[in-house]
Every structure is written in C-alpha cells, then in structure tokens.
Design a protein around this motif. Structure first.
Motif, mmCIF file in Angstrom:
data_model
loop_
_atom_site.group_PDB
_atom_site.id
_atom_site.type_symbol
_atom_site.label_atom_id
_atom_site.label_comp_id
_atom_site.label_asym_id
_atom_site.label_seq_id
_atom_site.Cartn_x
_atom_site.Cartn_y
_atom_site.Cartn_z
ATOM 1 N N ILE A 155 -10.380 0.165 10.307
ATOM 2 C CA ILE A 155 -11.844 0.364 9.808
ATOM 3 C C ILE A 155 -11.966 1.004 8.617
ATOM 4 O O ILE A 155 -11.740 2.240 8.529
ATOM 5 N N TYR A 156 -12.577 0.483 7.653
ATOM 6 C CA TYR A 156 -12.668 1.146 6.319
ATOM 7 C C TYR A 156 -14.160 1.512 6.003
ATOM 8 O O TYR A 156 -15.262 0.555 6.244
ATOM 9 N N PRO A 157 -14.637 2.473 5.606
ATOM 10 C CA PRO A 157 -16.012 3.172 5.577
ATOM 11 C C PRO A 157 -16.840 2.178 4.458
ATOM 12 O O PRO A 157 -18.022 2.222 4.533
ATOM 13 N N TYR A 158 -16.338 1.726 3.543
ATOM 14 C CA TYR A 158 -16.937 1.122 2.422
ATOM 15 C C TYR A 158 -15.944 0.034 1.979
ATOM 16 O O TYR A 158 -14.711 -0.070 1.910
ATOM 17 N N PHE A 159 -16.824 -1.175 1.460
ATOM 18 C CA PHE A 159 -16.133 -2.355 1.473
ATOM 19 C C PHE A 159 -15.211 -2.534 0.453
ATOM 20 O O PHE A 159 -14.186 -2.949 0.238
ATOM 21 N N PHE A 160 -15.498 -1.387 -0.713
ATOM 22 C CA PHE A 160 -14.619 -1.371 -1.739
ATOM 23 C C PHE A 160 -13.307 -0.689 -1.758
ATOM 24 O O PHE A 160 -12.368 -0.621 -2.523
ATOM 25 N N LEU A 161 -12.793 -0.295 -0.360
ATOM 26 C CA LEU A 161 -11.923 0.388 0.150
ATOM 27 C C LEU A 161 -11.139 -0.301 1.003
ATOM 28 O O LEU A 161 -10.023 0.201 1.666
ATOM 29 N N ASP A 162 -11.545 -1.375 1.566
ATOM 30 C CA ASP A 162 -11.092 -2.155 2.399
ATOM 31 C C ASP A 162 -9.727 -2.961 1.960
ATOM 32 O O ASP A 162 -9.594 -3.951 1.229
ATOM 33 N N VAL A 163 -8.407 -2.232 2.352
ATOM 34 C CA VAL A 163 -7.088 -2.719 1.664
ATOM 35 C C VAL A 163 -7.015 -4.248 2.460
ATOM 36 O O VAL A 163 -6.357 -5.142 1.758
ATOM 37 N N ALA A 164 -7.222 -4.360 3.726
ATOM 38 C CA ALA A 164 -7.169 -5.628 4.496
ATOM 39 C C ALA A 164 -7.706 -6.886 3.661
ATOM 40 O O ALA A 164 -7.418 -7.911 3.626
ATOM 41 N N ARG A 165 -9.017 -6.431 3.070
ATOM 42 C CA ARG A 165 -9.675 -7.541 2.453
ATOM 43 C C ARG A 165 -9.309 -7.867 1.018
ATOM 44 O O ARG A 165 -9.224 -8.768 0.610
ATOM 45 N N PHE A 166 -8.915 -6.853 0.373
ATOM 46 C CA PHE A 166 -8.837 -6.875 -1.063
ATOM 47 C C PHE A 166 -7.220 -6.479 -1.489
ATOM 48 O O PHE A 166 -6.903 -6.865 -2.705
ATOM 49 N N GLY A 167 -6.413 -5.975 -0.527
ATOM 50 C CA GLY A 167 -5.163 -5.705 -1.046
ATOM 51 C C GLY A 167 -4.984 -4.256 -1.742
ATOM 52 O O GLY A 167 -5.914 -3.992 -2.405
ATOM 53 N N ALA A 168 -3.663 -3.830 -1.544
ATOM 54 C CA ALA A 168 -3.379 -2.333 -2.178
ATOM 55 C C ALA A 168 -3.602 -2.345 -3.769
ATOM 56 O O ALA A 168 -4.222 -1.289 -4.279
ATOM 57 N N GLY A 169 -3.509 -3.322 -4.206
ATOM 58 C CA GLY A 169 -3.394 -3.263 -5.676
ATOM 59 C C GLY A 169 -4.827 -3.279 -6.242
ATOM 60 O O GLY A 169 -5.231 -2.353 -7.073
ATOM 61 N N GLN A 170 -5.904 -4.102 -5.665
ATOM 62 C CA GLN A 170 -7.168 -3.873 -6.023
ATOM 63 C C GLN A 170 -7.964 -2.774 -5.606
ATOM 64 O O GLN A 170 -8.742 -2.116 -6.181
ATOM 65 N N ILE A 171 -7.416 -1.971 -4.300
ATOM 66 C CA ILE A 171 -7.885 -1.110 -3.845
ATOM 67 C C ILE A 171 -7.463 0.358 -4.930
ATOM 68 O O ILE A 171 -8.177 1.027 -5.139
ATOM 69 N N ALA A 172 -6.241 0.163 -5.360
ATOM 70 C CA ALA A 172 -5.738 1.329 -6.451
ATOM 71 C C ALA A 172 -6.649 1.287 -7.582
ATOM 72 O O ALA A 172 -6.809 2.234 -8.262
ATOM 73 N N VAL A 173 -6.948 0.156 -8.080
ATOM 74 C CA VAL A 173 -7.754 -0.247 -9.331
ATOM 75 C C VAL A 173 -9.442 0.290 -9.056
ATOM 76 O O VAL A 173 -10.064 1.104 -9.669
ATOM 77 N N ASN A 174 -9.850 0.086 -7.738
ATOM 78 C CA ASN A 174 -11.073 0.727 -7.445
ATOM 79 C C ASN A 174 -11.166 2.039 -7.421
ATOM 80 O O ASN A 174 -11.828 2.752 -7.791
ATOM 81 N N VAL A 175 -10.151 2.919 -6.910
ATOM 82 C CA VAL A 175 -9.933 4.320 -6.569
ATOM 83 C C VAL A 175 -10.044 4.880 -8.145
ATOM 84 O O VAL A 175 -10.616 5.710 -8.230
ATOM 85 N N ALA A 176 -9.114 4.305 -8.930
ATOM 86 C CA ALA A 176 -9.024 4.755 -10.258
ATOM 87 C C ALA A 176 -10.280 4.551 -10.946
ATOM 88 O O ALA A 176 -10.659 5.466 -11.624
ATOM 89 N N ALA A 177 -10.962 3.544 -10.967
ATOM 90 C CA ALA A 177 -12.294 3.270 -11.493
ATOM 91 C C ALA A 177 -13.323 4.444 -10.890
ATOM 92 O O ALA A 177 -14.188 4.942 -11.515
ATOM 93 N N LEU A 178 -13.383 4.593 -9.627
ATOM 94 C CA LEU A 178 -14.323 5.733 -8.770
ATOM 95 C C LEU A 178 -13.772 7.015 -9.488
ATOM 96 O O LEU A 178 -14.746 7.865 -9.880
ATOM 97 N N ALA A 179 -12.440 7.391 -9.657
ATOM 98 C CA ALA A 179 -12.217 8.714 -10.099
ATOM 99 C C ALA A 179 -12.678 8.773 -11.541
ATOM 100 O O ALA A 179 -13.153 9.912 -12.023
ATOM 101 N N TRP A 183 -15.140 11.549 -13.240
ATOM 102 C CA TRP A 183 -15.052 12.518 -14.194
ATOM 103 C C TRP A 183 -15.883 12.506 -15.384
ATOM 104 O O TRP A 183 -16.561 13.378 -15.741
ATOM 105 N N LEU A 184 -16.319 11.246 -15.609
ATOM 106 C CA LEU A 184 -17.308 11.048 -16.719
ATOM 107 C C LEU A 184 -18.538 11.775 -16.134
ATOM 108 O O LEU A 184 -19.183 12.383 -17.282
#
Length: 205
Positions: A155-179, A183-184
C-alpha cells in the motif's frame, strides 16, 4: 511574541489539531481499532507534517516564544508543499460533510495560515542557502519510510510512489523531481527571508 502573532499561532494550532482529529474520526470508520486507524494515518506526509505544525504552534501559543527561525521556515516550506501537491495532483473536490472539512483543514487552511504566519511574524534573518539542502531531510526521510512500508504491505500513500504501478525506475525519477522541487522552494523561502531581513535593516537606519 506580539499579541497578534500569538493569537494567530493559537488559531493555527487549533486548526491543525481539528484537522487531525477529523481525519482520525474518518479513519476509525474503516478500521476496527484506534491503533489501526492511527497506523493508517501515519502513512501520510500530510498527517505527519500537520502534526509537526500542531505541536510547534501549540508550543508557541502556550509559551509565547518562537522556535528557531530555520525550523519555522522549514515547517512553513513542508506544509506549503503539502497544500501545493494536494491541489495540483491529489484533490478530490467531490467530498462532502466531515470528509470535506477534514480535507481542507489539513491541505488548505493549515498550509495557508502557517505560511502567512511565517511571512508576517517570523524573525526573518539572512538564512544561509545551505539550509535548503538540510530541509530536504524530512521529505526524503519520509519518502524512504513510505517506500519501505509500501514494499512491506503493498500500500503506497500516494500514486506517484506506487512502485507496483510505475516500476522502480519511474519512482526514482519521481523522488528526484520531488526533491528538486523541495530544494527550489527552499531557496525561494530563503530568498524571501533575506529580502525581508534587508527591509527590516533598512527601516532601522
């Protein structure tokens, strides 16, 4: 602390606690025990950050003392991002009743009031730019926690963290974009604080 600052701090504390209690009441409708409902709520960045706001502003309301300027700026940043992400990506405007009230307390009222308090009443100093990187500690720590919980129970709290749905690679991109976004935004808040500090200095000349 000025009277108006303390009064608004009290309003923010009450709004945050009210939103958290309302969210708990709603969660109890779906979970058999209070502990299970709390564990479910502890999954969300929104809830945990609102809890930080509630505790910090309750302390200010009771003691009349401000926490460190860096902490207040970080808190305003984190809760502002809660509101922005909710209204851009997650909002459900079809809610009614207590669900509607609870949603807008934690996602709209508390973020707006907290940022407003910070802008109007915080001690604005020439905060160092490196703080924008330090302020990533909480959101990045949360993301690690959320992904570990999600991997454990699916169970992932937000859709943009759902590894099962998007895969680890896309989630890494999402996390980097959020970070990067955090920062900005942090640099933006530091810029505002510096500008306010400069104006205060000039006013005293």
């Amino acid at each position: 602390m000025e009277r108006n600052a303390r009064l608004l701090a009290t309003v923010i504390a009450l709004a945050a606690w009210a939103g958290l209690v309302a969210q708990f009441i709603l969660a109890r409708e779906d979970y058999p025990t209070a502990l299970a409902a709390l564990w479910r709520l502890a999954r969300f960045f929104t809830i945990l950050t609102n809890l930080m706001v509630a505790v910090s502003f309750t302390g200010m309301a009771i003691t009349g003392r401000r926490p460190a300027p860096g902490w207040l700026a970080a808190l305003a940043l984190w809760i502002a991002i809660v509101g922005v992400i909710y209204h851009l990506l997650l909002a459900d405007y079809g809610k009614t009743g207590l669900d509607l009230v609870a949603d807008h307390l934690v996602h709209t009222a508390v973020p707006l009031l907290t940022v407003g308090w910070w802008f109007a009443y915080a001690l604005h100093l020439r905060l160092p730019r490196r703080l924008a990187a330090y302020w990533l500690g909480w959101p990045l720590g949360y993301l690690v926690y959320a992904l570990i919980r999600g991997a454990a129970d699916g169970i992932y709290p937000y859709f943009f963290l759902d590894v099962a749905r998007f895969g680890a690679g896309q989630i890494a991109v999402n996390v980097a974009a959020l970070a990067f976004g955090f920062w900005l935004a942090g640099l933006g808040m530091i810029g505002v604080a510096r500008l306010r500090a400069r104006r205060v200095s000039l006013a005293r000349v």
